[in-house]
Design a protein around this motif. Structure first.
Motif, PDB file in Angstrom:
ATOM      1  N   UNK A 202     -23.751  -4.417 -27.804  1.00  0.00           N
ATOM      2  CA  UNK A 202     -22.442  -4.050 -27.283  1.00  0.00           C
ATOM      3  C   UNK A 202     -21.340  -4.339 -28.299  1.00  0.00           C
ATOM      4  N   UNK A 203     -21.460  -5.494 -29.008  1.00  0.00           N
ATOM      5  CA  UNK A 203     -20.448  -5.819 -30.012  1.00  0.00           C
ATOM      6  C   UNK A 203     -20.467  -4.816 -31.156  1.00  0.00           C
ATOM      7  N   UNK A 204     -21.655  -4.422 -31.612  1.00  0.00           N
ATOM      8  CA  UNK A 204     -21.757  -3.436 -32.685  1.00  0.00           C
ATOM      9  C   UNK A 204     -21.170  -2.094 -32.260  1.00  0.00           C
ATOM     10  N   UNK A 205     -21.408  -1.724 -31.016  1.00  0.00           N
ATOM     11  CA  UNK A 205     -20.847  -0.465 -30.518  1.00  0.00           C
ATOM     12  C   UNK A 205     -19.326  -0.512 -30.477  1.00  0.00           C
ATOM     13  N   UNK A 206     -18.772  -1.643 -30.068  1.00  0.00           N
ATOM     14  CA  UNK A 206     -17.310  -1.773 -30.016  1.00  0.00           C
ATOM     15  C   UNK A 206     -16.721  -1.763 -31.423  1.00  0.00           C
ATOM     16  N   UNK A 207     -17.360  -2.464 -32.381  1.00  0.00           N
ATOM     17  CA  UNK A 207     -16.853  -2.484 -33.752  1.00  0.00           C
ATOM     18  C   UNK A 207     -16.957  -1.126 -34.424  1.00  0.00           C
ATOM     19  N   UNK A 208     -17.978  -0.361 -34.082  1.00  0.00           N
ATOM     20  CA  UNK A 208     -18.129   0.949 -34.714  1.00  0.00           C
ATOM     21  C   UNK A 208     -17.062   1.937 -34.289  1.00  0.00           C
ATOM     22  N   UNK A 209     -16.390   1.709 -33.216  1.00  0.00           N
ATOM     23  CA  UNK A 209     -15.342   2.622 -32.755  1.00  0.00           C
ATOM     24  C   UNK A 209     -14.097   2.539 -33.631  1.00  0.00           C
ATOM     25  N   UNK A 210     -13.834   1.384 -34.247  1.00  0.00           N
ATOM     26  CA  UNK A 210     -12.643   1.199 -35.072  1.00  0.00           C
ATOM     27  C   UNK A 210     -13.066   0.503 -36.356  1.00  0.00           C
ATOM     28  N   UNK A 211     -13.039   1.216 -37.523  1.00  0.00           N
ATOM     29  CA  UNK A 211     -13.464   0.569 -38.783  1.00  0.00           C
ATOM     30  C   UNK A 211     -12.591  -0.611 -39.163  1.00  0.00           C
ATOM     31  N   UNK A 212     -11.314  -0.607 -38.757  1.00  0.00           N
ATOM     32  CA  UNK A 212     -10.439  -1.730 -39.098  1.00  0.00           C
ATOM     33  C   UNK A 212     -10.921  -3.030 -38.487  1.00  0.00           C
ATOM     34  N   UNK A 213     -11.508  -2.973 -37.321  1.00  0.00           N
ATOM     35  CA  UNK A 213     -12.031  -4.187 -36.695  1.00  0.00           C
ATOM     36  C   UNK A 213     -13.173  -4.777 -37.508  1.00  0.00           C
ATOM     37  N   UNK A 214     -13.989  -3.891 -38.147  1.00  0.00           N
ATOM     38  CA  UNK A 214     -15.061  -4.388 -38.996  1.00  0.00           C
ATOM     39  C   UNK A 214     -14.502  -5.077 -40.237  1.00  0.00           C
ATOM     40  N   UNK A 215     -13.409  -4.510 -40.814  1.00  0.00           N
ATOM     41  CA  UNK A 215     -12.784  -5.147 -41.962  1.00  0.00           C
ATOM     42  C   UNK A 215     -12.188  -6.493 -41.596  1.00  0.00           C
ATOM     43  N   UNK A 216     -11.586  -6.596 -40.412  1.00  0.00           N
ATOM     44  CA  UNK A 216     -11.066  -7.882 -39.950  1.00  0.00           C
ATOM     45  C   UNK A 216     -12.194  -8.889 -39.771  1.00  0.00           C
ATOM     46  N   UNK A 217     -13.325  -8.403 -39.363  1.00  0.00           N
ATOM     47  CA  UNK A 217     -14.481  -9.298 -39.205  1.00  0.00           C
ATOM     48  C   UNK A 217     -14.945  -9.804 -40.566  1.00  0.00           C
ATOM     49  N   UNK A 218     -14.906  -8.944 -41.602  1.00  0.00           N
ATOM     50  CA  UNK A 218     -15.237  -9.377 -42.948  1.00  0.00           C
ATOM     51  C   UNK A 218     -14.284 -10.465 -43.431  1.00  0.00           C
ATOM     52  N   UNK A 219     -12.991 -10.253 -43.190  1.00  0.00           N
ATOM     53  CA  UNK A 219     -11.999 -11.245 -43.618  1.00  0.00           C
ATOM     54  C   UNK A 219     -12.189 -12.573 -42.895  1.00  0.00           C
ATOM     55  N   UNK A 220     -12.535 -12.517 -41.644  1.00  0.00           N
ATOM     56  CA  UNK A 220     -12.786 -13.752 -40.896  1.00  0.00           C
ATOM     57  C   UNK A 220     -14.005 -14.486 -41.446  1.00  0.00           C
TER      58      UNK A 220
END
Length: 290
Positions: A202-220
């Protein structure tokens, strides 16, 4: 004079006999009276006259009596030997029947409780004896009471106190309990892994909807790595960014140059013919020339 002395002696003996005929019954006692062997009405608490040589009285205690059943060797329904002891609480409800119906109601109740205990426990398996003791207690009380009721004795409570089983059986039960706990632990762990995989999906599906959220996850993630004072910092790069560069490098064409263009030469200039270049001799450590 002799007649007077004899009369005084007789009067004294009669007075002693009459004084000895007074009996006192406590509040919790009842007296079963016999006169010349014939049953008389029951005597109540207080001062009662029991003529010596004529009457006889049996005191009956109406209080609840605690009877301990000694350990009994029994074999359960599943052929497991065990030693079981119990406690019985009974009370006399009919003094006349407790005297007329049985010689010694306490001894008779004890023997009946022992035989009933062996019979009831022999019809149950070991698991029932250990886990459902309340049902066995009710069954014991009902069976014993059915036998003692004609004697004027009412069984109040029957409780199994202790169950002793062989050491080998105890070790087997301990191994069984340990295996059962391990099985439950594995099942709980498997359920946890299943729930974790569902949450990650479910988390992967939510992150895949918005690439910016994945970049924020990288920064975290970088922030968490820097908090540990590590000397090595790993910069994660998404494959969709570096993928085109890897494809160009594998094909031998620099990134941004059209396909089919020779590398290392400006656009629009003809390629020069390759000239043969003489090779200089190479010195080998052993002194020979090639």
């Amino acid at each position: 004079m002799a007649v007077l002395i004899a009369a005084l002696v007789v009067a004294g003996l009669a007075l002693i006999w009459f004084a000895a005929s007074f009996k006192v019954l406590q509040e919790y006692e009842r007296g079963v009276m016999f006169r010349f062997g014939r049953l008389r009405p029951i005597r109540q608490p207080g001062v009662q006259v029991v003529f010596l040589g004529i009457d006889s009285m049996v005191r009956v205690d109406l209080r609840i009596v605690t009877l301990t059943i000694p350990p009994q060797d029994v074999i359960t329904k599943d052929n497991v030997p065990a030693r079981v002891n119990a406690v019985v609480l009974f009370q006399v409800t009919d003094p006349v029947r407790s005297v007329m119906g049985v010689e010694n109601h306490a001894v008779a109740t004890s023997q009946m409780a022992q035989t009933t205990l062996r019979s009831v426990v022999g019809r149950a398996d070991l698991d029932t004896l250990l886990a459902h003791r309340a049902d066995l207690n009710e069954d014991l009380a009902r069976n014993i009471n059915a036998q003692t009721e004609p004697w004027g004795v009412e069984v109040k409570v029957v409780e199994i106190k202790d169950v002793e089983i062989p050491q080998a059986m105890q070790r087997a039960m301990a191994r069984e309990a340990e295996a059962e706990r391990e099985r439950r632990a594995k099942i709980i762990n498997a359920h946890g892994e299943l729930q974790a995989s569902e949450e990650l999906g479910q988390a992967a599906e939510i992150l895949s909807r918005n690439p910016a959220s994945l970049q924020l996850r990288y920064l975290q993630t970088l922030l968490e790595l820097g908090a540990d004072h590590n000397s090595t910092v790993v910069f994660p790069l998404p494959m969709d960014i570096i993928g085109p560069f890897l494809n160009k490098m594998s094909s031998g064409v620099p990134a941004g140059m059209p396909a089919g263009m020779p590398t290392g030469m400006p656009t629009g200039m003809p390629a020069a013919p390759a000239a043969s270049v003489p090779q200089a001799p190479v010195t080998v450590p052993d002194g020979s020339h090639s």
